[in-house]
Scaffold this active site. Sequence first.
Site, PDB file in Angstrom:
ATOM      1  N   TYR A 439       0.804  -1.223   0.000  1.00  0.00           N
ATOM      2  CA  TYR A 439       0.000   0.000   0.000  1.00  0.00           C
ATOM      3  C   TYR A 439       0.838   1.276   0.000  1.00  0.00           C
ATOM      4  O   TYR A 439       2.045   1.235   0.097  1.00  0.00           O
ATOM      5  CB  TYR A 439      -1.048  -0.014   1.101  1.00  0.00           C
ATOM      6  CG  TYR A 439      -0.615  -0.012   2.550  1.00  0.00           C
ATOM      7  CD1 TYR A 439      -1.588  -0.035   3.547  1.00  0.00           C
ATOM      8  CD2 TYR A 439       0.709   0.021   2.951  1.00  0.00           C
ATOM      9  CE1 TYR A 439      -1.251  -0.022   4.884  1.00  0.00           C
ATOM     10  CE2 TYR A 439       1.062   0.030   4.277  1.00  0.00           C
ATOM     11  CZ  TYR A 439       0.089   0.014   5.243  1.00  0.00           C
ATOM     12  OH  TYR A 439       0.441   0.031   6.570  1.00  0.00           O
ATOM     13  N   GLU A 440       0.118   2.414  -0.169  1.00  0.00           N
ATOM     14  CA  GLU A 440       0.729   3.733  -0.382  1.00  0.00           C
ATOM     15  C   GLU A 440       1.625   3.746  -1.616  1.00  0.00           C
ATOM     16  O   GLU A 440       2.658   4.397  -1.649  1.00  0.00           O
ATOM     17  CB  GLU A 440       1.517   4.177   0.861  1.00  0.00           C
ATOM     18  CG  GLU A 440       0.770   4.091   2.165  1.00  0.00           C
ATOM     19  CD  GLU A 440      -0.603   4.739   2.135  1.00  0.00           C
ATOM     20  OE1 GLU A 440      -0.859   5.578   1.262  1.00  0.00           O
ATOM     21  OE2 GLU A 440      -1.440   4.397   2.983  1.00  0.00           O
ATOM     22  N   GLY A 441       1.189   3.013  -2.643  1.00  0.00           N
ATOM     23  CA  GLY A 441       1.982   2.869  -3.859  1.00  0.00           C
ATOM     24  C   GLY A 441       2.871   1.655  -3.736  1.00  0.00           C
ATOM     25  O   GLY A 441       3.786   1.619  -2.916  1.00  0.00           O
ATOM     26  N   GLN A 446       6.972   2.656  -6.472  1.00  0.00           N
ATOM     27  CA  GLN A 446       8.018   3.476  -5.847  1.00  0.00           C
ATOM     28  C   GLN A 446       9.300   3.434  -6.683  1.00  0.00           C
ATOM     29  O   GLN A 446       9.985   4.451  -6.838  1.00  0.00           O
ATOM     30  CB  GLN A 446       8.317   2.962  -4.436  1.00  0.00           C
ATOM     31  CG  GLN A 446       7.139   2.946  -3.494  1.00  0.00           C
ATOM     32  CD  GLN A 446       6.531   4.314  -3.294  1.00  0.00           C
ATOM     33  OE1 GLN A 446       7.238   5.304  -3.196  1.00  0.00           O
ATOM     34  NE2 GLN A 446       5.222   4.380  -3.254  1.00  0.00           N
TER      35      GLN A 446
END
Length: 598
Positions: A439-441, A446
């Site tokens: 999650y969060e990319g 990334q």
Amino acid sequence: MPEYQAPLRDMRFLIDHVFDFHAGYAALGATDASPDMVSAILEEGARFCENVLAPLNRSGDEEGCHFDNGVVTTPRGFKEAFAQYVEGGWHGLAADPAYGGQGLPHSLGLVISEMVGSSNTSWGMYPGLTHGAMSAIHAHGTREQKQLYLNKLTAGQWTGTMCLTEAHCGTDLGIIKTRAVPQADGSYALSGSKIFISAGEHDLSENIIHLVLAKLPDAPAGTKGISLFIVPKFLPDATGEVGERNGVSCGSIEHKMGIKASATCVLNFDGAQGFLIGEANKGLNCMFTMMNHARLGTGMQGLCLGETSFQGAIKYANERLQMRALTGPKAPEKTADPIIVHPDVRRMLLTMKAFNEGNRALAYFTAQLLDVAHLSDDPAQRQEADNLLAFLTPICKAFMTETGLEVTNHGMQVFGGHGFIREWGMEQLVRDCRIAPIYEGTNGIQALDLLGRKVLGSQGKLLLGFTRIVHKFCVANAEHPQLVGYIAQLDGLNRQWGELTTKVGMAAMKNPDEVGAAALDYLMYSGYIILAYLWLRMALVAQQQLESEQGDGDFAKAKLATCEFYFKRLLPRTGAHLAAIESGSDCLMKLPAQLFAL
């Protein structure tokens, strides 16, 4: 479940000696963060996390969150712990004093976040998401929006979320379907559904402030048409207090592999009243304020869960008796030797220790940059810090979570069959950590951000900003009698880093797939070099303390031994990543999609 104890000695080693937070605070005018104040914060933070949050970790995992007709209840003890957290002033530690915060440096807030995440990752999600929402409102909100929301969010009366993902799209936010229709009073009516919303509904606070990505009716296609809106669960009344219920409801919560005590919600917006934050169709800029905050926090989760896993593993390895050492009995008075005598167990434990302590150094190094970016009066200093943060953020998120997952797996392995059993608590740490690379990319995203946008997109400028730091360090310490070999090793890799980047950039000019093919290996390669630099900074201080007989000699020896292990056993992984990068994209793209199943 491992009994978490805040690693204060290692934290103080970094804060007091390696990075000298105190000199940094003085230079930035953060006079409230005196050495005595910092020490008190560390002690009290450790006490709260060890005695209040850690005991709720396993019970929260066992119980999970409860969903009943749109109402979410957190596990027993969570609400009371949140009230204690707020009452203790922890929620507003690094928040703006203009809105009720204590105004202490962000680096101190990050240190407390490490303790919170290590003691109870699920619980830490609730204040963590709120801090992300606060940062976005503070950076992009109007004066009225800040006054209305930040006071309550800082006080912990209200909490916050970020609502990005939809069922048909995760990272590809340009195709979101949630719509925001302008209303006569200047507000917007939002309709649509969001999924995977952490802390989207719960019983910890009286109101929840959702920051929601949506598109206006006339929005351009793709990411250029995204706007960001503040959508409260309860609309504030004329006095700024909780008023009538807004048109947002929780449709369900997810049944997950890990972080079960963190409510992950489906949120339905049915003509919910929202308020534009920032400029129309510029929501992506506002979103990245939240996302960068969340990405650093997610990277920390790899460190946090790895630390707790190591604490459980080292205790078990010293107590568990199994076989005799290959060189002869080490505990002849016992039926067998403790498993810590065995080389393979030591390999796992040292890998855990090297990654945990290296990642902590990376987190604190990054935290110092946050302080400069927010507090410095020098525009050039702020810009340099911002550039380094842009470069390091995707590495912090991806490298720290990849290695954190490796560490928690090693921790479970040290326990053997017992690690697979729930009562020991080691498997929970693996489950909780598994989401962090996603999650969060995702870490693949990334990696693309690092190589494609940050490095190649800046024509190497952002990479050069960091490699110059490493080069200066290597030149300054090139003749160090004990570390000279490691300095030379780092210096060679630092030069290779730039040469490799040029090679990838040239290949990408001919075939854009080369960026995607190289990205994750490039990020991990970069992470190993960055940790090598930080391990040498720690080793330099440890050697000085050992020679001057200052500090704890055994602690210094442990640092130097772990640094040696890192350079000899972990840093060589850069060679494998280098080979993978240089192999190019052909072997990835050659197989037609329809042949994968054959």
